[in-house]
Design an enzyme around this catalytic site. Structure first.
Site, PDB file in Angstrom:
ATOM      1  N   GLU A  24       1.970  -0.377  -4.900  1.00 14.59           N
ATOM      2  CA  GLU A  24       0.996   0.638  -5.316  1.00 14.59           C
ATOM      3  C   GLU A  24       1.776   1.943  -5.432  1.00 14.59           C
ATOM      4  OE1 GLU A  24      -3.058   2.936  -3.829  1.00 14.59           O
ATOM      5  OE2 GLU A  24      -1.418   2.572  -2.460  1.00 14.59           O
ATOM      6  N   ASP A  60       0.844  -1.197   0.000  1.00 16.52           N
ATOM      7  CA  ASP A  60       0.000   0.000   0.000  1.00 16.52           C
ATOM      8  C   ASP A  60       0.881   1.249   0.000  1.00 16.52           C
ATOM      9  OD1 ASP A  60      -2.849   0.982   0.522  1.00 16.52           O
ATOM     10  OD2 ASP A  60      -1.772   1.957   2.164  1.00 16.52           O
TER      11      ASP A  60
END
Ligand code: GLC
Length: 753
Positions: free
Chosen positions: A476, A409
């Site tokens: 990401e 993330d």
């Protein structure tokens, strides 16, 4: 088969015949029904036991008093009935693909059957299969479930039984394989060490087991956990709910599943606010549910990656509670604290993605703490080596527990400018090219709060941990410039990173063409995506309705050729557009600050079947159902040969059949096939698409088409040659003709391989 490389160690594959390698159900049933009629027993009763058992055993079961001669006579009669009618005997689905794969991989194989030699030879010949070795009931004393047939085959092949894989579609056969000490693969939903949809699935797993690294050219699928499947009826998705739908994923050719965060969390950002990195939240089913899901997924050859959210924790995390309690607490430096600016306001001009300043004042200690997202998501201090060490342990913990890697993330956010300098403002006519944030955020040049080069050192560190576990790390990283993005996957950094060019764009064929070419040229290790849980759905962004779906499919055809990893976001395989969420029914914190950017529209429940709850839940879903129609559901699309789902399954099955050619090279070049045609070549394969809304003049194809988004009849076995006038959004995969495809008589299925 609990994990990863086990399939890579196999030395031989032993296949049962009827129902496994050969689709002879109808023929077997006819023969046994006639025999039952001739002998005055109920056909259903006979059929219930005949499958997977030698005929002799079945005969004796119904006529226990017959002597050996009479039994032999009965078996002969039955064999005659079976041999006389082979009209519809064909190779099983995927058999051709499997036999080609075994040949290419140099894996010896044999057929082991409880049928007699005469029948076995007749049936295999009818199906066009010529096994290099055949063991029948005539070669052994007993049939299955005795292991002797399988042991005999292993001995004849000179292979250790423990290195053999038995493929079976019946309980007695699986019992025989297990008793022989072999690994078992089960068809028809039965339970074995592996669970197969069909033989093509096994071909795929065998090839992939020998693909290094395993994530190379893999197909990924993102599960947004709260909205995928709810096994408890509380309206909230959970891990057991994912387990109920794994066959859907394998039928789409998925290799690796990304689960959004399942850790203990107060769910202020639906799991992206973690309060305990080593616990599975009870709302998702707790530890046992995760273990169960991993076992079921691995049994299907699926890998599972988690979501590593370590830019920030929840403010409920014990680290933050301790840190906030006192300026001299040992955990204080796990987070980023600063004195107020001289006017008492925040220390700099950084903004939260979800609105307002990125700083919140903590009265207890008189300082501000940093949070690039909600105030309940305080940012961790990645310049603190103790924190760095702690997160290494988190990664180790989950990889040891069976996770196959992580999606990272906000992978480029972790480290901040050491001096926390103000971000400059962008010129008034410029906006940061990013959705999923507030307008105010887009007005800044994010030079100091995110994407600091020091972050690569952390990725390199994690990579060493991951490689020890043969695990995969995909970042990401909202860096749209492919050349800059490529630096995140250079050398020993992340294994891959999502390229969000196709996520941050609405439909603009020219722009897509240019961006895609740049991304293809930048790195062979990118992860290709059209959507995720943070953006509006692809089919909507690409124009909505049938046109949006066709555009998305055309891009999937192009993606299927590209080196790296291609991903689906849940529901994309159905061509779903945004779900409808009436005002006042949303749950996204970003939606509260910037309603037009609400992420709820991509997060409404997965529509499995028509009716209340959409097969997602028996209760009341946590987000509205989204206004899905019956035709949007998996059930309806499975039944419709012309559905988006079946077109994508066809594409993915074709891609599987081309795996050897994909593996031959990573080099992709853009090819000029005429105005308006987007085309790429990778070795002996091409992907060709018309991304415009007008037909293009006839194109001379450089090789025959083996997939056509507008013609389900085209497949590697039924290629199409000659000039083609591509309709708007029509897309093809082409393959240079190969010299040989196995000649088996198989059933005609879409993308039948
Ligand atoms: C990532 C996630 C998003 C989340 C944010 C904060 O961008 O994909 O859903 O809100 O990080 O963790």
């Amino acid at each position: 088969m609990s994990r990863r490389s086990d399939l890579g160690k196999l030395e031989a594959v032993l296949l049962d015949m009827d129902g496994t390698l050969v689709d002879s159900d109808a023929s077997v049933e006819r023969a046994w029904s006639t025999w039952a009629g001739e002998n005055g027993v109920a056909a259903e009763a006979v059929l219930a036991v005949a499958h997977g058992n030698p005929s002799e055993r079945t005969v004796r079961r119904f006529f226990p008093l017959l002597d050996d001669d009479a039994v032999a006579l009965a078996v002969r009669r039955l064999t005659a009935l079976q041999c006389d009618d082979l009209s519809d005997v064909v190779a099983s689905p995927g058999a051709a693909d499997l036999l080609t794969a075994l040949d290419r991989l140099g894996l010896p194989w044999a057929v082991v059957t409880s049928a007699g030699t005469r029948l076995a030879k007749a049936r295999l010949a009818a199906a066009g299969v010529e096994p290099p070795m055949l063991v029948t009931i005539d070669d052994v004393r007993h049939g299955k479930p005795d292991p002797e047939g399988y042991l005999r085959a292993a001995a004849a092949l000179g292979v250790d039984p423990a290195a053999c894989l038995v493929v079976e579609d019946s309980e007695p056969g699986l019992a025989a394989g297990t008793a022989a000490g072999m690994t078992t693969a089960a068809l028809r939903g039965l339970s074995g060490d592996l669970r197969l949809n069909d033989l093509g699935h096994l071909a795929h797993l065998l090839r992939r087991a020998r693909t290094t690294p395993w994530w190379r050219d893999a197909v990924g699928y993102q599960v947004y956990l709260p909205s995928f499947g709810d096994s408890t009826g509380d309206g909230w998705g959970d891990l057991a709910g994912v387990g109920e739908h794994l066959d859907h994923l394998t039928s789409l050719g998925v290799d690796v599943l990304w689960l959004t965060p399942f850790f203990r969390s107060p769910m202020r950002d639906h799991g992206y606010d973690i309060a305990d990195y080593s616990a599975v939240d009870p709302l998702f089913g707790g530890e046992a549910a995760l273990a169960g899901l991993l076992a079921e997924a691995h049994r299907r050859g699926l890998r599972v990656i988690g979501d590593l959210v370590v830019n920030h924790t929840s403010d409920d995390h014990p680290w933050f509670r301790a840190a906030a309690s006192s300026a001299i607490d040992p955990y204080r430096d796990f987070y980023i604290w600063r004195d107020p600016a001289p006017d008492g306001g925040p220390p700099n001009n950084w903004l939260s993605h979800f609105g307002g300043p990125a700083w919140t004042f903590s009265a207890a200690t008189g300082q501000y703490y940093l949070h690039l997202f909600r105030p309940e998501q305080p940012d961790l201090n990645w310049r603190n080596p103790v924190l760095v060490q702690q997160i290494d342990e988190v990664i180790e913990h989950w990889l040891a527990r069976g996770l196959d890697g992580f999606r990272i993330d906000t992978a480029a956010y972790l480290v901040k400018d050491a001096d926390l300098r103000d971000n400059p403002l962008l010129p008034a006519d410029l906006l940061a090219p990013m959705a999923g944030v507030t307008m105010d955020w887009r007005r800044q040049d994010h030079r100091y709060d995110i994407h600091q080069p020091d972050v690569h050192t952390i990725h390199e560190r994690w990579r060493r941990v991951a490689d020890r576990h043969d695990a995969f790390l995909v970042g990401e990283v909202y860096e749209l410039d492919p050349a800059a993005l490529a630096r995140f996957v250079d050398g020993e950094r992340l294994h891959s990173s999502f390229w969000f060019g196709l996520v941050e764009t609405n439909w603009d064929p020219e722009q897509i063409d240019t961006m895609l070419a740049a991304a293809v040229a930048a790195s062979p290790r990118l992860s290709w995506v059209q959507g995720n849980h943070d953006r509006r759905r692809a089919a909507t962004r690409y124009g909505g309705g049938e046109t949006g779906r066709r555009r998305s499919l055309a891009l999937h055809v192009l993606m299927a050729l590209l080196p790296g990893t291609m991903w689906f976001y849940q529901g994309e395989e159905l061509g779903l557009g945004d779900g409808h969420v009436p005002p006042g029914h949303g749950a996204d914190p970003l939606g509260a600050a910037q309603p037009d950017q609400s992420r709820d529209v991509a997060r409404t429940p997965m529509p499995w079947r028509p009716g209340p709850g959409l097969g997602f839940t028996t209760g009341r879903p946590w987000l509205p159902e989204g206004g899905r129609s019956a035709a949007d559901t998996v059930a309806a699309q499975e039944a419709d040969p012309a559905s988006h789902l079946n077109a994508l399954r066809g594409l993915m099955m074709t891609r599987r059949a081309l795996a050897d050619l994909l593996a031959a090279t990573d080099e992709v070049t853009k090819v000029d096939l005429g105005a308006g045609v987007t085309a790429y070549r990778r070795g002996g394969l091409w992907a060709v698409a018309n991304l415009r809304d007008t037909p293009v003049p006839a194109v001379d194809l450089p090789a025959p088409a083996v997939f056509d988004s507008d013609d389900a009849a085209v497949s590697p076995q039924r290629p199409k040659s000659g000039p083609v006038r591509l309709a708007p959004q029509q897309a093809l995969l082409l393959m240079r003709p190969r010299l040989r495809w196995p000649v088996v008589r198989s059933c005609a299925r879409r993308g039948g391989v």
